[in-house]
Scaffold this motif. Structure first.
Motif, PDB file in Angstrom:
ATOM      1  N   ARG A 105       0.807  -1.219   0.134  1.00 37.66           N
ATOM      2  CA  ARG A 105      -0.125   0.196   0.093  1.00 37.66           C
ATOM      3  C   ARG A 105       1.009   1.146  -0.023  1.00 37.66           C
ATOM      4  O   ARG A 105       1.853   1.308   0.866  1.00 37.66           O
ATOM      5  CB  ARG A 105      -0.976   0.025   1.191  1.00 37.66           C
ATOM      6  N   ASP A 115      -2.583   6.280  -2.711  1.00 40.27           N
ATOM      7  CA  ASP A 115      -3.772   6.038  -3.110  1.00 40.27           C
ATOM      8  C   ASP A 115      -3.854   4.599  -3.918  1.00 40.27           C
ATOM      9  O   ASP A 115      -4.667   4.206  -4.641  1.00 40.27           O
ATOM     10  CB  ASP A 115      -4.691   6.987  -3.726  1.00 40.27           C
ATOM     11  N   ARG A 116      -2.925   3.865  -3.732  1.00 35.72           N
ATOM     12  CA  ARG A 116      -2.717   2.866  -4.489  1.00 35.72           C
ATOM     13  C   ARG A 116      -2.509   1.438  -3.684  1.00 35.72           C
ATOM     14  O   ARG A 116      -1.833   1.265  -2.727  1.00 35.72           O
ATOM     15  CB  ARG A 116      -1.205   2.621  -5.405  1.00 35.72           C
ATOM     16  N   LEU A 117      -3.212   0.285  -4.146  1.00 34.65           N
ATOM     17  CA  LEU A 117      -2.909  -0.980  -3.441  1.00 34.65           C
ATOM     18  C   LEU A 117      -2.541  -1.983  -4.523  1.00 34.65           C
ATOM     19  O   LEU A 117      -2.829  -1.930  -5.810  1.00 34.65           O
ATOM     20  CB  LEU A 117      -4.250  -1.720  -3.008  1.00 34.65           C
ATOM     21  N   THR A 177      -7.466   3.340  -4.492  1.00 34.84           N
ATOM     22  CA  THR A 177      -8.340   3.509  -3.304  1.00 34.84           C
ATOM     23  C   THR A 177      -8.520   4.787  -2.728  1.00 34.84           C
ATOM     24  O   THR A 177      -7.723   5.649  -2.937  1.00 34.84           O
ATOM     25  CB  THR A 177      -7.869   2.493  -2.156  1.00 34.84           C
ATOM     26  N   GLY A 231      -4.784   7.580   3.985  1.00 30.75           N
ATOM     27  CA  GLY A 231      -3.646   6.777   4.592  1.00 30.75           C
ATOM     28  C   GLY A 231      -2.931   7.732   5.257  1.00 30.75           C
ATOM     29  O   GLY A 231      -3.343   8.966   5.237  1.00 30.75           O
ATOM     30  N   VAL A 246      -2.346  -2.598   5.713  1.00 31.91           N
ATOM     31  CA  VAL A 246      -3.052  -3.202   4.605  1.00 31.91           C
ATOM     32  C   VAL A 246      -2.845  -4.819   4.861  1.00 31.91           C
ATOM     33  O   VAL A 246      -1.911  -5.327   5.272  1.00 31.91           O
ATOM     34  CB  VAL A 246      -2.500  -2.771   3.179  1.00 31.91           C
ATOM     35  N   SER A 295      -4.618  -8.193   2.807  1.00 31.62           N
ATOM     36  CA  SER A 295      -5.398  -8.866   1.893  1.00 31.62           C
ATOM     37  C   SER A 295      -5.514 -10.538   2.020  1.00 31.62           C
ATOM     38  O   SER A 295      -4.478 -11.120   2.242  1.00 31.62           O
ATOM     39  CB  SER A 295      -4.860  -8.471   0.228  1.00 31.62           C
ATOM     40  N   TRP A 352      -9.697  -6.943   0.854  1.00 30.34           N
ATOM     41  CA  TRP A 352      -8.914  -6.190   1.186  1.00 30.34           C
ATOM     42  C   TRP A 352      -9.106  -5.397   2.557  1.00 30.34           C
ATOM     43  O   TRP A 352     -10.284  -4.880   2.583  1.00 30.34           O
ATOM     44  CB  TRP A 352      -8.517  -5.062   0.144  1.00 30.34           C
ATOM     45  N   LEU A 361      -8.192  -2.384   5.145  1.00 29.95           N
ATOM     46  CA  LEU A 361      -7.221  -1.247   5.190  1.00 29.95           C
ATOM     47  C   LEU A 361      -7.640  -0.403   6.511  1.00 29.95           C
ATOM     48  O   LEU A 361      -8.745  -0.152   6.870  1.00 29.95           O
ATOM     49  CB  LEU A 361      -7.491  -0.274   4.149  1.00 29.95           C
TER      50      LEU A 361
END
Length: 387
Positions: free
Chosen positions: A270, A273-275, A301, A305, A309, A311, A316, A318
């Motif tokens: 993470r 704004d990315r996973l 996402t 943050g 994270v 999964s 997922w 968060l």
């Protein structure tokens, strides 16, 4: 007869600790109902995950590997000290975590309101002064039987002015967690010298014989077979030198976890704004290392943050920090749900700030920490508290 009395004392102690945790959960639930209206606006629904498919977006996540040459690593024992195993580190414990009854009110307030922790501990105040807590991983990540050799182990990352360190916690007896500090180092001058890793460790995963940790300039890789007993060095009695690093062209991982629900097992990351996720290598000569190249999956996402994270398959999880309480979201391509604080609609019921989440598949528990408070709870209680 002596053994029977010992078991009886442990049962009484277990009931007492459960009582403390239950009382704490009730107090926190009551406190959650008093959250101000201004903070309540922070639980904005992030909606569904958006898959990233464009080549330009995926290129920023492409992984590059840089391994330290064996000859460099072989020189380090002469500078740092002789290699020892994880068992030797655990046997040389220097501290004991406090039970909930001995934690301060502030430390207990770091626990989630709902779902409630089933195990909780607090770090020694003097031993962690000047240090900032970070990520958690366990021997449940390292091996699917939950053990490293004969031991159950929790690793807890901390950072401070003299560099980053990891507490190796003996978790064989959950009624008495003992720990030993290990300094994280980076080889220099072809193994003739070294420097401390000076970076917050907000993400960490122990997979097979490797430990991957986040740093300001990428992911560092450590080998659990190369823990060295330090000689003539200030600070911790043990040191781990990095054996490699991974870097991306763009987005830097901040949160990490392991997902055993994929084939092969994968590293979840993470950042911003990315996973996204990377597959672990299936080459028997590359145990614990990643398969370099593109991310195998990536999403955008709107969950705010930084935070932890986790999964498991298509689910997922968060964490989102808050001023008084935080949130725990379960997000997918269909939408998002947050844990609830009880029968009301309050969703700000997670710990105020947790850097990481680590799922111990063998026990079904999630481990995390907030400040000086280390805790665990079953993943299925998280799922049941979603609404």
């Amino acid at each position: 007869m002596k053994q029977h009395r010992g078991r009886h004392r442990r049962r009484k102690r277990g009931r007492a600790l459960r009582g403390v945790l239950a009382a704490t959960a009730l107090a926190l639930t009551a406190a959650a109902t008093m959250i101000s209206a201004s903070q309540a606006t922070a639980d904005r629904d992030p909606g569904a995950l958006k898959p990233l498919t464009s080549r330009a977006e995926l290129n920023t996540l492409r992984l590059h590997e840089d391994l330290v040459p064996e000859r460099t690593l072989d020189r380090l024992p002469a500078e740092l000290g002789r290699p020892v195993g994880v068992g030797a580190v655990l046997d040389d414990a220097e501290g004991t975590l406090r039970d909930p009854a001995d934690c301060t009110a502030t430390e207990r307030a770091a626990l989630p309101v709902a779902p409630a922790a089933t195990h909780a501990y607090c770090w020694d105040t003097a031993d962690t002064r000047g240090l900032r807590s970070g990520a958690v991983t366990t021997s449940g990540d390292a091996d699917d039987d939950g053990r490293w050799g004969e031991n159950r182990v929790v690793l807890s990352a901390w950072s401070g002015g003299k560099g980053s360190r990891v507490a190796f916690v003996d978790a064989n007896d959950l009624d008495r967690l003992r720990y030993t500090w290990v300094r994280l180092a980076v080889p220099t001058d072809d193994g003739r010298d070294w420097r401390a890793l000076r970076s917050a460790v907000s993400g960490m995963v122990w997979y097979q014989d490797k430990l991957l940790v986040t740093a300001r300039d990428g992911l560092y890789v450590y080998d659990m077979h190369r823990v060295l007993r330090a000689t003539g060095a200030d600070g911790p009695r043990f040191v781990m030198p990095a054996v490699g690093a991974y870097r991306t062209a763009g987005e830097r991982p901040v949160g990490l976890s392991l997902d055993r629900g994929t084939s092969p097992d994968s590293l979840v990351a993470r950042g911003g704004d990315r996973l996204w996720r990377y597959a672990f290598s299936t080459d028997p000569g590359r145990t614990g290392l990643l398969a370099t190249g593109d991310a195998t999956e990536a999403y955008a996402t709107k969950a705010e943050g930084p935070g932890g994270v986790l999964s498991y398959g298509s689910r997922w999880y968060l964490t989102q920090p808050g001023e008084q309480r935080g949130l725990l979201w379960r997000q997918s391509t269909s939408g998002a749900e947050a844990t609830r604080c009880g029968s009301d609609e309050t969703r700000l019921c997670w710990s105020r700030k947790t850097a990481s989440l680590s799922y111990w598949q063998e026990t079904g528990e999630v481990w995390s920490q907030s400040g000086r408070t280390l805790f665990s709870l079953p993943l299925n209680t998280i799922d049941r508290s979603l609404g």
